[in-house]
Write an enzyme that holds these catalytic residues in place. Structure first.
Site, PDB file in Angstrom:
ATOM      1  N   CYS A  86      32.076  31.590 -40.133  1.00 18.86           N
ATOM      2  CA  CYS A  86      32.189  30.995 -41.179  1.00 18.86           C
ATOM      3  C   CYS A  86      31.958  29.744 -41.096  1.00 18.86           C
ATOM      4  CB  CYS A  86      33.042  31.116 -42.455  1.00 18.86           C
ATOM      5  SG  CYS A  86      33.940  32.721 -42.508  1.00 18.86           S
ATOM      6  N   CYS A  89      29.084  27.161 -41.567  1.00 14.01           N
ATOM      7  CA  CYS A  89      28.282  26.364 -42.978  1.00 14.01           C
ATOM      8  C   CYS A  89      29.901  25.859 -43.732  1.00 14.01           C
ATOM      9  CB  CYS A  89      28.623  27.329 -43.726  1.00 14.01           C
ATOM     10  SG  CYS A  89      26.305  28.313 -43.060  1.00 14.01           S
ATOM     11  N   HIS A  90      31.076  26.526 -43.767  1.00 16.35           N
ATOM     12  CA  HIS A  90      32.354  25.544 -44.366  1.00 16.35           C
ATOM     13  C   HIS A  90      32.838  24.641 -43.586  1.00 16.35           C
ATOM     14  CE1 HIS A  90      31.287  28.750 -47.377  1.00 16.35           C
ATOM     15  NE2 HIS A  90      31.483  29.288 -47.019  1.00 16.35           N
ATOM     16  N   HIS A 366      19.479  18.542 -36.936  1.00 15.52           N
ATOM     17  CA  HIS A 366      19.777  18.891 -36.340  1.00 15.52           C
ATOM     18  C   HIS A 366      18.513  18.971 -35.181  1.00 15.52           C
ATOM     19  CE1 HIS A 366      20.429  23.259 -34.991  1.00 15.52           C
ATOM     20  NE2 HIS A 366      19.158  23.635 -34.479  1.00 15.52           N
ATOM     21  N   HIS A 409      12.316  23.548 -38.342  1.00 16.97           N
ATOM     22  CA  HIS A 409      13.684  23.739 -36.851  1.00 16.97           C
ATOM     23  C   HIS A 409      12.176  23.348 -36.167  1.00 16.97           C
ATOM     24  CE1 HIS A 409      15.362  25.586 -34.130  1.00 16.97           C
ATOM     25  NE2 HIS A 409      16.055  25.161 -34.820  1.00 16.97           N
TER      26      HIS A 409
END
Ligand code: DHE
Length: 586
Positions: A86, A89-90, A366, A409
């Protein structure tokens, strides 16, 4: 005696009565069918997994009166699940990243039932359906619901004291050779990530033989090579850096250090006069980068990346360091900070009086690479569908380019001369089959610079890396995370000289088939050229207990040239050719 479950349900009943109506308007949760097309998508499955943080034993934060009951072993299990699945993302502290914040002011307002349904069914916004997909059992969903209703644990900081404790110089500089003591052709050596065995394999590019296997960090991630080509730096997801001296009779680790608890990036200084002088590593946790001595890895300067998001100017507590590249134009490291969307140009010419240029770019930076002149740096803000372009000579943002595809990407991208558009840089996408070609020649082709000049269609979504070489007429596009086994085991190749046509066609190379692996479902990932630029190597990445391989393709004929198989080749993924990596040839 009241069981834990009863107690938390009782607690939940109290809180959901206020929370549910609010949530129901935002998303219909009850009795909804399994939402389609999310969670299993390549982009969703490619979010960071804080694997090392998941192994830390964290304390339960101070109890609040209304906290649902959770035992210590349950809390530890839930923290592991949270960090691994998790936090990417969070956020580690649940303050949100690409996913929504999950702080207790929000989860408590929504209540047990709503949070439980959210974890079970997911959301069309991208939250995976952990329950209905079977990834989490009903009990685990219950556990995670309770976990999210109490305060998050704060993983420890990792400052100079911890770094120095972890730092080891295994072979001091004065005990190292003064010339190359082996007969390896270093510039055509490949450092290959053996992801799940926490090792790298050094493979001779000519003979294709494994010459050495070296232990490195956990779930090892990337390798970079010093400007001289002598030192190889490898970073694990556990933030352990290994510095390998390639001049030794047997290339060996001469220094190591841990720069945090979770990390992904490492680079070394390349500007004239500073070759091999410094190394830099970026961490996901704690959010920081550290400049180290290039010969010993002694930590010299740690800089936190906590701070304001570039546009809202709200504080972000854990902006992770993504890619780092060394500038060829100035004594600077280009440090990309995910959550604040800032590109930092860190001037290493005087680290006591450190100067950093902070460029407002876009959120969730990224990976990326330089253009063919090495003046411009292009990096994907992947969750925003954009590529930010920085002029490393002027030290400023040149452009923000919408790629037109979903979740670009690029890896380091691919540079080539397009038959009609001139010099371009390419990126594929995780979310669809497109490959965007962006013009990179503001002087020769000003009308086309920093614009998508052409969009190609390759095999399908789930692509991670594109690759070409200045001597090649081919552009390779993988589809590693495509849900179709056959596609994820293949690579599309475009002929560059044919790109002028209406709908350029590609040839499909069945790399996985060529590897002739009987068991498992290997995925093909990351092409890398040899030094001469006449062969491309692809990893055929299988499960840890299954056979993997590296397939070498003849770049002229697109025919199979060689298959490297060896019981020691466990989960090969990234491959880093010494010459191409140190010179930024891609
Ligand atoms: Fe990577 C580069 C982060 C998953 C293989 N990866 C990078 C970089 C970052 C990053 C920030 C740029 C480093 C640089 O240039 O300094 N990678 C992440 C993640 O956060 C993510 C999505 C999930 C995670 O929890 O780690 C992730 N990466 C993967 C994989 O699953 C891959 C395919 C296989 C593996 O080995 O883990 C993978 N990443 C790579 C490779 C590169 C890379 C091969 C370097 C490409 C290059 O050509 O330079």
């Amino acid at each position: 005696m009241e069981t834990n479950i009863r107690r938390h349900i009782r607690w939940a009943a109290l809180t959901t009565s206020v929370a549910l109506p609010m949530l129901m308007t935002a998303m219909p949760l009850h009795a909804q069918p399994k939402p389609k097309g999310h969670g299993d998508t390549p982009a969703a499955s490619y979010e960071p997994s804080m694997t090392t943080l998941g192994q830390l034993k964290v304390e339960i934060p101070g109890r609040k009166p209304d906290d649902p009951v959770i035992t210590k072993p349950e809390f530890e299990k839930a923290s592991k699940i949270y960090f691994e699945r998790c936090a990417g993302c969070h956020g580690v502290l649940r303050k949100g990243a690409t996913g929504k914040p999950l702080t207790t002011d929000i989860t408590r307002q929504r209540g047990y039932e709503a949070v439980n349904a959210f974890i079970t069914y997911g959301s069309p916004g991208g939250m995976p359906n952990w329950g209905t997909s079977g990834d989490l059992s009903k009990d685990d969903v219950d556990l995670m619901t309770r976990y999210l209703l109490i305060e998050p644990p704060q993983p420890p900081e990792f400052g100079m004291e911890e770094m120095r404790k972890s730092w080891k110089v295994i072979v001091p500089v004065d005990k190292r050779p003064t010339k190359q003591m082996n007969s390896l052709k270093l510039d055509n050596l490949f450092s290959v990530t053996l992801r799940d065995s926490g090792q790298v394999a050094l493979i001779d590019g000519d003979s294709k033989k494994i010459v050495r296997i070296l232990d490195t960090g956990y779930a090892v991630h990337i390798s970079r090579i010093s400007a001289s080509g002598r030192y190889l730096f490898v970073i694990g997801r556990d933030a352990k850096v290994n510095m390998i001296d390639m001049w030794m009779a047997e290339p060996s680790t001469v220094a190591e250090i841990k720069v945090g608890a979770e990390a992904r990036s490492i680079e070394t200084s390349k500007f004239k006069g500073f070759e091999d002088k410094y190394a830099i590593a970026g961490a996901y946790w704690p959010p920081q980068h550290v400049i180290m001595d290039g010969a010993t890895l002694e930590p010299l300067k740690i800089t936190s990346t906590r701070g304001m998001i570039y546009d809202t100017q709200e504080f972000h507590p854990e902006p992770r360091v993504a890619s780092i590249l060394a500038s060829h134009y100035k004594p600077e490291f280009i440090v990309n900070v995910k959550e604040t969307g800032k590109i930092l140009l860190v001037d290493y010419s005087d680290i006591k009086n450190l100067k950093t240029t902070e460029i407002e770019a876009e959120r969730f930076l990224h990976d990326g690479g330089l253009d063919s002149t090495k003046r411009y740096f292009l990096v994907a803000a992947n969750a925003r569908g954009k590529v930010a372009v920085v002029d490393t000579k002027l030290g400023s943002l040149t452009a923000l380019v919408e790629t037109g595809g979903q979740t670009p990407h690029p890896g380091r991208g691919a540079n080539f001369k397009h038959p009609t558009h001139g010099p371009v840089w390419a990126t594929s996408h995780l979310g669809d089959e497109t490959v965007a070609l962006i013009g990179t020649d503001p002087e020769g082709n000003p009308g086309k610079a920093w614009k998508v000049v052409q969009t190609l269609k390759a095999l399908g979504g789930g692509s991670l890396f594109v690759k070409t070489h200045p001597k090649s007429n081919h552009l390779y596009v993988d589809a590693t995370l495509n849900p179709e086994a056959e596609i994820s085991a293949s690579v599309a190749v475009f002929k560059i000289s044919d790109l002028a046509g209406e709908k350029p066609k590609y040839t499909t190379l069945p790399i996985g088939q060529w590897a002739a692996i009987a068991e498992g479902q290997p995925r093909v990932v990351q092409g890398e050229y040899n030094q001469a630029g006449d062969e491309v190597w692809f990893s055929v990445w299988n499960a840890k207990d299954k056979v993997s391989a590296i397939v070498v393709v003849d770049d002229k004929t697109l025919k199979l040239k060689h298959v490297i198989k060896d019981p020691k080749l466990i989960t090969p993924t990234g491959k880093f050719n010494v010459f191409n990596t140190r010179n930024d040839v891609y």
